[in-house]
Motif scaffolding. Structure first.
Motif, mmCIF file in Angstrom:
data_model
loop_
_atom_site.group_PDB
_atom_site.id
_atom_site.type_symbol
_atom_site.label_atom_id
_atom_site.label_comp_id
_atom_site.label_asym_id
_atom_site.label_seq_id
_atom_site.Cartn_x
_atom_site.Cartn_y
_atom_site.Cartn_z
ATOM 1 N N MET A 32 57.916 60.899 58.230
ATOM 2 C CA MET A 32 58.611 60.946 57.129
ATOM 3 C C MET A 32 59.710 59.686 57.212
ATOM 4 O O MET A 32 60.155 59.289 58.335
ATOM 5 N N ALA A 33 59.662 58.872 56.212
ATOM 6 C CA ALA A 33 60.500 57.616 56.183
ATOM 7 C C ALA A 33 62.019 57.783 56.343
ATOM 8 O O ALA A 33 62.351 58.886 56.048
ATOM 9 N N VAL A 34 62.434 56.750 57.136
ATOM 10 C CA VAL A 34 63.954 56.866 57.426
ATOM 11 C C VAL A 34 64.523 55.361 56.793
ATOM 12 O O VAL A 34 63.807 54.409 56.738
ATOM 13 N N LYS A 35 65.837 55.671 56.293
ATOM 14 C CA LYS A 35 66.418 54.349 55.855
ATOM 15 C C LYS A 35 67.709 54.345 56.833
ATOM 16 O O LYS A 35 68.449 55.322 57.186
ATOM 17 N N VAL A 36 67.918 53.020 57.593
ATOM 18 C CA VAL A 36 69.026 52.806 58.088
ATOM 19 C C VAL A 36 70.046 51.716 57.538
ATOM 20 O O VAL A 36 69.531 50.823 57.196
ATOM 21 N N LEU A 37 71.379 52.428 57.470
ATOM 22 C CA LEU A 37 72.471 51.653 56.872
ATOM 23 C C LEU A 37 73.042 50.900 57.999
ATOM 24 O O LEU A 37 73.575 51.577 58.985
ATOM 25 N N ILE A 38 73.072 49.427 58.113
ATOM 26 C CA ILE A 38 73.804 48.874 59.252
ATOM 27 C C ILE A 38 74.818 48.127 58.473
ATOM 28 O O ILE A 38 74.537 47.276 57.508
ATOM 29 N N LYS A 39 76.061 48.618 59.126
ATOM 30 C CA LYS A 39 77.346 47.620 58.429
ATOM 31 C C LYS A 39 77.876 47.150 59.459
ATOM 32 O O LYS A 39 78.270 47.205 60.605
ATOM 33 N N ARG A 40 78.452 45.802 59.182
ATOM 34 C CA ARG A 40 79.254 44.492 59.862
ATOM 35 C C ARG A 40 80.251 44.172 58.860
ATOM 36 O O ARG A 40 80.210 43.819 57.924
ATOM 37 N N LYS A 41 81.183 43.786 59.908
ATOM 38 C CA LYS A 41 82.159 42.940 59.412
ATOM 39 C C LYS A 41 82.651 41.718 60.223
ATOM 40 O O LYS A 41 82.895 42.178 61.436
ATOM 41 N N VAL A 42 82.437 40.531 59.652
ATOM 42 C CA VAL A 42 83.083 39.489 60.511
ATOM 43 C C VAL A 42 84.092 38.657 59.575
ATOM 44 O O VAL A 42 84.130 38.734 58.471
ATOM 45 N N ALA A 43 84.912 37.964 60.471
ATOM 46 C CA ALA A 43 85.864 36.772 59.918
ATOM 47 C C ALA A 43 85.141 35.680 59.183
ATOM 48 O O ALA A 43 83.789 35.254 59.599
ATOM 49 N N ASP A 44 85.540 35.381 58.308
ATOM 50 C CA ASP A 44 84.936 34.249 57.304
ATOM 51 C C ASP A 44 84.460 32.999 58.429
ATOM 52 O O ASP A 44 83.392 32.610 57.958
ATOM 53 N N LYS A 45 85.345 32.518 59.509
ATOM 54 C CA LYS A 45 84.999 31.307 59.947
ATOM 55 C C LYS A 45 83.402 31.578 60.807
ATOM 56 O O LYS A 45 83.045 30.523 61.362
ATOM 57 N N GLN A 46 83.321 32.939 61.025
ATOM 58 C CA GLN A 46 82.200 33.447 61.824
ATOM 59 C C GLN A 46 80.902 33.794 60.769
ATOM 60 O O GLN A 46 79.688 34.092 61.491
ATOM 61 N N ALA A 47 81.254 33.740 59.487
ATOM 62 C CA ALA A 47 80.215 34.282 58.803
ATOM 63 C C ALA A 47 78.902 33.474 58.786
ATOM 64 O O ALA A 47 77.670 33.988 58.871
ATOM 65 N N SER A 48 78.760 32.151 59.015
ATOM 66 C CA SER A 48 77.560 31.372 59.009
ATOM 67 C C SER A 48 76.654 31.483 60.391
ATOM 68 O O SER A 48 75.673 31.903 60.234
ATOM 69 N N GLU A 49 77.594 31.821 61.404
ATOM 70 C CA GLU A 49 76.995 32.269 62.781
ATOM 71 C C GLU A 49 76.520 33.692 62.631
ATOM 72 O O GLU A 49 75.130 33.610 63.145
ATOM 73 N N LEU A 50 77.218 34.578 62.175
ATOM 74 C CA LEU A 50 76.495 35.728 61.878
ATOM 75 C C LEU A 50 75.140 35.445 61.068
ATOM 76 O O LEU A 50 74.035 36.336 61.022
ATOM 77 N N GLU A 51 75.222 35.070 59.881
ATOM 78 C CA GLU A 51 74.132 34.867 58.890
ATOM 79 C C GLU A 51 72.742 34.392 59.856
ATOM 80 O O GLU A 51 71.523 34.991 59.749
ATOM 81 N N GLY A 52 72.933 33.344 60.558
ATOM 82 C CA GLY A 52 71.925 32.891 61.682
ATOM 83 C C GLY A 52 71.273 34.036 62.509
ATOM 84 O O GLY A 52 70.102 33.983 62.517
ATOM 85 N N LEU A 53 72.161 34.632 63.011
ATOM 86 C CA LEU A 53 71.818 35.630 63.854
ATOM 87 C C LEU A 53 70.987 36.786 63.205
ATOM 88 O O LEU A 53 69.874 37.266 63.525
ATOM 89 N N LEU A 54 71.420 37.196 62.046
ATOM 90 C CA LEU A 54 70.638 38.393 61.002
ATOM 91 C C LEU A 54 69.325 37.691 60.598
ATOM 92 O O LEU A 54 68.472 38.330 60.689
ATOM 93 N N ARG A 55 69.153 36.496 60.375
ATOM 94 C CA ARG A 55 68.098 35.858 60.003
ATOM 95 C C ARG A 55 67.067 35.918 61.374
ATOM 96 O O ARG A 55 65.767 36.296 61.040
ATOM 97 N N LYS A 56 67.454 35.582 62.484
ATOM 98 C CA LYS A 56 66.450 35.598 63.731
ATOM 99 C C LYS A 56 66.033 37.031 63.643
ATOM 100 O O LYS A 56 64.921 37.510 63.954
ATOM 101 N N MET A 57 67.142 38.020 63.585
ATOM 102 C CA MET A 57 66.542 39.529 63.889
ATOM 103 C C MET A 57 65.638 39.843 62.562
ATOM 104 O O MET A 57 64.616 40.635 63.099
ATOM 105 N N ARG A 58 65.718 39.512 61.538
ATOM 106 C CA ARG A 58 64.880 39.810 60.146
ATOM 107 C C ARG A 58 63.637 39.275 60.590
ATOM 108 O O ARG A 58 62.721 39.951 60.179
ATOM 109 N N VAL A 59 63.321 38.107 61.135
ATOM 110 C CA VAL A 59 62.047 37.395 61.285
ATOM 111 C C VAL A 59 61.334 38.284 62.282
ATOM 112 O O VAL A 59 60.073 38.667 62.182
ATOM 113 N N MET A 60 61.948 38.745 63.298
ATOM 114 C CA MET A 60 61.572 39.734 64.196
ATOM 115 C C MET A 60 60.960 40.928 63.798
ATOM 116 O O MET A 60 60.211 41.599 64.258
#
Length: 95
Positions: free
Chosen positions: A1-29
């Motif tokens: 049976m299919a599952v949905k996973v909600l993944i929540k994160r909060k990051v400071a504005d100054k680190q938002a672009s770094e988080l975005e890069g890490l999320l893209r890496k993980m998405r590709v994997m």
């Protein structure tokens, strides 16, 4: 049976672009993982720095196997360090 996973994160504005890069890496994997169906990434309009990923997997076992992937664990540790707290997960199944 299919599952949905909600993944929540909060990051400071100054680190938002770094988080975005890490999320893209993980998405590709994620694309090549057994049981992965789809994923969407959202940002809150009323609260800057808050993001949510909705990830769909064929089974809970497929999701769990992904969480144990060594490369994923390394990136997730970087993400949590950046956030200053653990990422929040909520797992749901279709009824």
């Amino acid at each position: 049976m299919a599952v949905k996973v909600l993944i929540k994160r909060k990051v400071a504005d100054k680190q938002a672009s770094e988080l975005e890069g890490l999320l893209r890496k993980m998405r590709v994997m994620t694309l090549s993982q057994k049981g992965y169906v789809s994923g969407e990434t959202f940002t809150r309009l009323d609260e800057p720095g808050v993001s949510m990923v909705i990830s769909t997997w064929q089974s809970l076992d497929d999701w769990r196997a992904w969480t144990l992937n060594k490369e994923r664990v390394t990136i997730q540790e970087e993400i949590d360090k950046l956030l200053g707290e653990p990422t929040q997960y909520e797992i749901f199944e279709n009824i």
